[in-house]
Design a protein around this motif. Structure first.
Motif, mmCIF file in Angstrom:
data_model
loop_
_atom_site.group_PDB
_atom_site.id
_atom_site.type_symbol
_atom_site.label_atom_id
_atom_site.label_comp_id
_atom_site.label_asym_id
_atom_site.label_seq_id
_atom_site.Cartn_x
_atom_site.Cartn_y
_atom_site.Cartn_z
ATOM 1 N N SER A 12 -0.849 3.459 -2.450
ATOM 2 C CA SER A 12 -0.535 2.286 -3.431
ATOM 3 C C SER A 12 0.643 3.242 -3.729
ATOM 4 N N ILE A 13 1.210 3.901 -4.586
ATOM 5 C CA ILE A 13 2.067 4.685 -6.042
ATOM 6 C C ILE A 13 2.904 5.007 -4.775
ATOM 7 N N SER A 14 2.343 4.913 -3.751
ATOM 8 C CA SER A 14 3.840 5.726 -2.973
ATOM 9 C C SER A 14 4.880 4.581 -2.563
ATOM 10 N N SER A 15 3.959 3.457 -2.348
ATOM 11 C CA SER A 15 4.362 2.276 -1.487
ATOM 12 C C SER A 15 4.974 1.589 -2.641
ATOM 13 N N ILE A 16 4.714 1.643 -3.596
ATOM 14 C CA ILE A 16 5.270 0.505 -4.750
ATOM 15 C C ILE A 16 6.851 1.658 -5.225
ATOM 16 N N ALA A 17 6.707 2.173 -5.504
ATOM 17 C CA ALA A 17 7.797 3.200 -5.372
ATOM 18 C C ALA A 17 9.412 3.176 -4.831
ATOM 19 N N ASP A 18 8.318 3.744 -3.234
ATOM 20 C CA ASP A 18 9.567 3.195 -2.737
ATOM 21 C C ASP A 18 10.098 2.093 -2.146
ATOM 22 N N SER A 19 9.330 0.994 -2.337
ATOM 23 C CA SER A 19 9.969 -0.770 -2.239
ATOM 24 C C SER A 19 10.572 -0.471 -3.815
#
Length: 177
Positions: A12-19
């Motif tokens: 979830s940290i990596s998906s939030i950073a991408d978004s």
């Protein structure tokens, strides 16, 4: 009561950073007066150079939906960079190479004595100073030297300082009785 912390998964940290990195640039919905004046600085400077006053420009800005006073306009307007003044450069002086003195009798000049009557005076002019100088008399000191008459002495002895006529308005230190 202490707050409990929740665990966040690495995915979830990596998906939030991408978004967050792919977000488009957000347009600004409104400007402060200072930002608006800064954005219009070049046209305002041009109008000032053409002879318009800050009051004239403030009216024009007010007509276009920017309510601003001439004083605020002047305070918020960034100063136009002025060209740097040319300063005088010191004269270039040639430096001569140092020549070592050779101690040979024919090259050494003999001292010449100058008679005291023809010698120039080497006294420098005294510097001019402001204010009272030590050893000089002031106008008050010159009058004190003059002999005083008997009447003048009695009058001077009887004179007193004038009483203060202004009352304190509560500022500063209080008078001590």
């Amino acid at each position: 009561m202490p707050r409990s912390s929740s665990a966040v998964s690495p995915t979830s940290i990596s998906s939030i950073a991408d978004s967050l990195t792919t977000l488009p640039e957000k347009t600004k919905e409104g400007y402060t007066l200072r930002e608006a004046v800064a954005a219009l600085a070049d046209p305002i400077h041009t109008a000032l150079e053409r002879g318009y006053s800050y009051a004239d420009i403030a009216v024009i800005l007010h007509d276009h939906g920017i309510p601003i006073s001439p004083a605020s306009l002047k305070a918020y307007l960034p100063q136009k960079e002025q060209p740097k003044r040319r300063t005088r450069r010191p004269r270039k002086t040639e430096t001569l190479p140092i020549i070592e003195a050779v101690s040979t009798p024919e090259l050494t000049p003999e001292p010449v004595e100058v008679p005291a009557e023809t010698a120039p005076a080497e006294e420098a002019a005294p510097k001019k100073r402001r204010g009272r100088q030590p050893g000089t008399k002031t106008a008050a000191a010159e009058t004190a030297v003059k002999p005083a008459t008997k009447t003048a002495t009695k009058t001077a002895a009887k004179s007193k300082a004038a009483p203060r006529t202004t009352a304190s308005k509560g500022r500063g230190r209080k008078k001590q009785s």
